[in-house]
Design a protein around this motif. Structure first.
Motif, PDB file in Angstrom:
ATOM      1  N   ALA A  39       0.818  -1.211   0.000  1.00  0.00           N
ATOM      2  CA  ALA A  39       0.000   0.000   0.000  1.00  0.00           C
ATOM      3  C   ALA A  39       0.849   1.257   0.000  1.00  0.00           C
ATOM      4  O   ALA A  39       0.470   2.276  -0.582  1.00  0.00           O
ATOM      5  CB  ALA A  39      -0.935  -0.019   1.204  1.00  0.00           C
ATOM      6  N   GLN A  40       2.007   1.174   0.663  1.00  0.00           N
ATOM      7  CA  GLN A  40       2.867   2.347   0.784  1.00  0.00           C
ATOM      8  C   GLN A  40       3.981   2.384  -0.257  1.00  0.00           C
ATOM      9  O   GLN A  40       4.794   3.301  -0.252  1.00  0.00           O
ATOM     10  CB  GLN A  40       3.472   2.382   2.189  1.00  0.00           C
ATOM     11  N   GLY A  41       4.050   1.388  -1.111  1.00  0.00           N
ATOM     12  CA  GLY A  41       5.073   1.353  -2.149  1.00  0.00           C
ATOM     13  C   GLY A  41       6.463   1.070  -1.632  1.00  0.00           C
ATOM     14  O   GLY A  41       7.457   1.580  -2.169  1.00  0.00           O
ATOM     15  N   ARG A  42       6.588   0.242  -0.595  1.00  0.00           N
ATOM     16  CA  ARG A  42       7.887  -0.083  -0.018  1.00  0.00           C
ATOM     17  C   ARG A  42       8.337  -1.482  -0.423  1.00  0.00           C
ATOM     18  O   ARG A  42       7.534  -2.316  -0.840  1.00  0.00           O
ATOM     19  CB  ARG A  42       7.845   0.003   1.505  1.00  0.00           C
TER      20      ARG A  42
ATOM     21  N   GLN B 153      10.980  -7.319  10.492  1.00  0.00           N
ATOM     22  CA  GLN B 153      10.694  -8.084   9.277  1.00  0.00           C
ATOM     23  C   GLN B 153      11.133  -7.336   8.031  1.00  0.00           C
ATOM     24  O   GLN B 153      10.420  -7.240   7.040  1.00  0.00           O
ATOM     25  CB  GLN B 153       9.209  -8.450   9.217  1.00  0.00           C
ATOM     26  N   MET B 154      12.346  -6.778   8.119  1.00  0.00           N
ATOM     27  CA  MET B 154      12.962  -6.118   6.979  1.00  0.00           C
ATOM     28  C   MET B 154      14.268  -6.816   6.636  1.00  0.00           C
ATOM     29  O   MET B 154      14.823  -7.562   7.455  1.00  0.00           O
ATOM     30  CB  MET B 154      13.215  -4.636   7.289  1.00  0.00           C
ATOM     31  N   GLU B 155      14.746  -6.589   5.452  1.00  0.00           N
ATOM     32  CA  GLU B 155      16.020  -7.135   5.011  1.00  0.00           C
ATOM     33  C   GLU B 155      17.101  -6.058   5.057  1.00  0.00           C
ATOM     34  O   GLU B 155      16.800  -4.860   5.025  1.00  0.00           O
ATOM     35  CB  GLU B 155      15.904  -7.678   3.581  1.00  0.00           C
ATOM     36  N   ILE B 156      18.358  -6.501   5.158  1.00  0.00           N
ATOM     37  CA  ILE B 156      19.503  -5.607   5.022  1.00  0.00           C
ATOM     38  C   ILE B 156      20.112  -5.814   3.645  1.00  0.00           C
ATOM     39  O   ILE B 156      20.473  -6.943   3.284  1.00  0.00           O
ATOM     40  CB  ILE B 156      20.568  -5.881   6.097  1.00  0.00           C
TER      41      ILE B 156
ATOM     42  N   SER C 204      15.321   0.031  -4.641  1.00  0.00           N
ATOM     43  CA  SER C 204      15.749  -1.284  -4.153  1.00  0.00           C
ATOM     44  C   SER C 204      15.794  -1.330  -2.631  1.00  0.00           C
ATOM     45  O   SER C 204      15.898  -2.409  -2.048  1.00  0.00           O
ATOM     46  CB  SER C 204      17.123  -1.643  -4.727  1.00  0.00           C
ATOM     47  N   VAL C 205      15.745  -0.161  -1.980  1.00  0.00           N
ATOM     48  CA  VAL C 205      15.683  -0.080  -0.519  1.00  0.00           C
ATOM     49  C   VAL C 205      14.693   1.025  -0.154  1.00  0.00           C
ATOM     50  O   VAL C 205      14.355   1.881  -0.974  1.00  0.00           O
ATOM     51  CB  VAL C 205      17.065   0.224   0.103  1.00  0.00           C
ATOM     52  N   ASP C 206      14.242   0.980   1.110  1.00  0.00           N
ATOM     53  CA  ASP C 206      13.325   2.018   1.584  1.00  0.00           C
ATOM     54  C   ASP C 206      14.057   3.200   2.206  1.00  0.00           C
ATOM     55  O   ASP C 206      13.504   4.297   2.303  1.00  0.00           O
ATOM     56  CB  ASP C 206      12.372   1.425   2.629  1.00  0.00           C
TER      57      ASP C 206
ATOM     58  N   LEU D 257      15.102   4.481  11.732  1.00  0.00           N
ATOM     59  CA  LEU D 257      14.758   4.504  10.308  1.00  0.00           C
ATOM     60  C   LEU D 257      13.322   4.021  10.106  1.00  0.00           C
ATOM     61  O   LEU D 257      12.572   4.597   9.306  1.00  0.00           O
ATOM     62  CB  LEU D 257      15.733   3.643   9.510  1.00  0.00           C
ATOM     63  N   CYS D 258      12.920   2.973  10.824  1.00  0.00           N
ATOM     64  CA  CYS D 258      11.530   2.503  10.735  1.00  0.00           C
ATOM     65  C   CYS D 258      10.565   3.600  11.151  1.00  0.00           C
ATOM     66  O   CYS D 258       9.520   3.806  10.514  1.00  0.00           O
ATOM     67  CB  CYS D 258      11.341   1.258  11.600  1.00  0.00           C
ATOM     68  N   ALA D 259      10.904   4.305  12.212  1.00  0.00           N
ATOM     69  CA  ALA D 259      10.058   5.409  12.658  1.00  0.00           C
ATOM     70  C   ALA D 259      10.002   6.513  11.610  1.00  0.00           C
ATOM     71  O   ALA D 259       8.941   7.099  11.364  1.00  0.00           O
ATOM     72  CB  ALA D 259      10.571   5.958  13.984  1.00  0.00           C
ATOM     73  N   ARG D 260      11.135   6.782  10.976  1.00  0.00           N
ATOM     74  CA  ARG D 260      11.173   7.795   9.904  1.00  0.00           C
ATOM     75  C   ARG D 260      10.272   7.377   8.747  1.00  0.00           C
ATOM     76  O   ARG D 260       9.531   8.203   8.193  1.00  0.00           O
ATOM     77  CB  ARG D 260      12.620   7.955   9.431  1.00  0.00           C
ATOM     78  N   LEU D 261      10.311   6.108   8.383  1.00  0.00           N
ATOM     79  CA  LEU D 261       9.486   5.618   7.285  1.00  0.00           C
ATOM     80  C   LEU D 261       7.999   5.682   7.624  1.00  0.00           C
ATOM     81  O   LEU D 261       7.159   5.792   6.729  1.00  0.00           O
ATOM     82  CB  LEU D 261       9.877   4.184   6.926  1.00  0.00           C
ATOM     83  N   GLU D 262       7.692   5.609   8.925  1.00  0.00           N
ATOM     84  CA  GLU D 262       6.298   5.700   9.359  1.00  0.00           C
ATOM     85  C   GLU D 262       5.836   7.140   9.524  1.00  0.00           C
ATOM     86  O   GLU D 262       4.697   7.389   9.899  1.00  0.00           O
ATOM     87  CB  GLU D 262       6.116   4.947  10.672  1.00  0.00           C
ATOM     88  N   GLY D 263       6.727   8.086   9.259  1.00  0.00           N
ATOM     89  CA  GLY D 263       6.314   9.482   9.267  1.00  0.00           C
ATOM     90  C   GLY D 263       6.677  10.288  10.487  1.00  0.00           C
ATOM     91  O   GLY D 263       6.202  11.413  10.655  1.00  0.00           O
ATOM     92  N   ALA D 264       7.514   9.739  11.379  1.00  0.00           N
ATOM     93  CA  ALA D 264       7.917  10.491  12.565  1.00  0.00           C
ATOM     94  C   ALA D 264       8.721  11.727  12.148  1.00  0.00           C
ATOM     95  O   ALA D 264       9.560  11.653  11.246  1.00  0.00           O
ATOM     96  CB  ALA D 264       8.756   9.625  13.494  1.00  0.00           C
TER      97      ALA D 264
END
Length: 363
Positions: free
Chosen positions: A76-79, A114-117, A139-141, A332-339
């Motif tokens: 949904a978010q294009g990630r 549940q992300m990859e490096i 290729s990365v978020d 970084l996860c928080a940044r991707l969620e809009g923090a």
């Protein structure tokens, strides 16, 4: 979690009820008596949620078997569900114990999210290009960027392009960005003051490369604390080197070959690997700590070489580089969620641990 939370989870597990259908975010939040928004933010590492609440939510998610439908959210978010890490292909980063420990922390946090490096090798002259290509190819978020320079072009480029990233450390002139760091300046100021309190007046600083921001901060902290007490470090005893055992040995030899009235009696050292070489040079010169000199090093708490393993055990400023890797991914996860970026700038805990490598200066 409270005792009633644990009892409820145990009862549910015994009955097998939670195994028969997937628990939703709403179900989990109701059992914790928290709002779905708070639970979601806790699971995604948002810094405005307290560490205690994040831990409580994480424990409940494990007990109840909660698994967010991250694939649906990403679609949904294009990630793509990947964290990018660019490293110089011609360098020896993957042979560096500190880098590997940092990478281990990244991997732990990425697995929990549940992300990859995605490791992206690049020629040093083309690092910026590697970031641009990975971002344009989606290729990365986002990226975790390590070992920043005083004015780091990687951070400046990513900030200018509004590409999500978290910097492990700090830099200047990059614009607003997320980062996590330790207070290097205060750490080495505290270490310098401890040594002056022990009566030391002749110092050496064995530091990282001069262009690295952490080394700049440590130098400022040490020199500023000494200057406030009317002391300085003679230029021949300020070293900016790669943080390896061999470089520590070379710096130690240059110091210990001086006449007793000239050589430093107190050493501020930027890593336990440098300290290992320094101590080897001291033994060759027939010297030992704390009888003939005192030393304080920075300890990144690697499992294979820590300050307490030395003989004598090292007094050290101490912070976990693995924990820093974990926190970088969480931010970084928080940044991707809009923090907001201003909420994603953290000073991580740091200790000054007193051990047997420091003692009073000999008169």
């Amino acid at each position: 979690m409270t005792d009633s939370d644990l009892e409820s989870a145990a009862a549910a597990q015994e009955e097998g009820a939670w195994r028969q259908e997937r628990i939703s975010l709403k179900d989990l939040s109701r059992r914790l008596n928290l709002s779905p928004t708070t639970v979601s933010r806790a699971l995604n590492g948002f810094p405005e949620v307290s560490a205690a609440t994040r831990q409580r939510v994480a424990e409940a998610a494990r007990l109840y078997g909660y698994r967010p439908d991250r694939n649906a959210r990403r679609l949904a978010q294009g990630r793509v569900g990947a964290v990018g890490l660019v490293f110089p292909a011609e360098a020896t980063a993957l042979h560096d114990p500190l880098y590997i420990e940092f990478l281990a922390g990244l991997g732990e946090a990425a697995a929990e999210a549940q992300m990859e490096i995605t490791l992206i090798p690049a020629q040093r002259a083309d690092e910026i290009g590697a970031y641009r290509r990975a971002a344009s190819e989606r290729s990365v978020d986002g990226f975790v960027v390590s070992s920043p320079l005083t004015r780091d072009l990687r951070a400046k480029e990513l900030a200018a392009q509004d590409i999500p990233f978290v910097l492990h450390g700090r830099t200047q002139g990059a614009g607003p960005h997320a980062w996590c760091d330790i207070d290097n300046r205060d750490a080495f100021a505290r270490a310098a003051r401890l040594l002056t309190d022990l009566g030391h007046r002749r110092f050496a600083l064995v530091n990282g490369k001069a262009e690295a921001q952490f080394a700049v901060e440590r130098r400022i902290g040490a020199l500023g604390a000494l200057e406030a007490r009317g002391l300085r470090i003679a230029p021949p005893f300020v070293f900016h080197v790669n943080m390896t055992e061999e470089e520590g040995y070379r710096a130690g030899r240059l110091c210990f070959q001086r006449a007793p009235s000239e050589r430093p009696t107190a050493f501020l050292v930027s890593s336990v690997f440098l300290a290992l070489g320094l101590m080897r040079a001291a033994r060759e010169a027939g010297l030992e700590a704390p009888r003939d000199f005192s030393v304080i090093a920075h300890d990144d708490r690697t499992p294979y070489l820590r300050g307490e393993f030395f003989d004598p055990p090292l007094t050290a400023t101490s912070a976990s580089i693995r924990d820093a890797g974990r926190r970088a991914v969480e931010l970084l996860c928080a940044r991707l969620e809009g923090a907001p970026i201003e909420r994603l700038q953290e000073i991580l805990p740091l200790d000054l641990v007193l051990r047997a490598s420091t003692g009073p200066a000999r008169s």
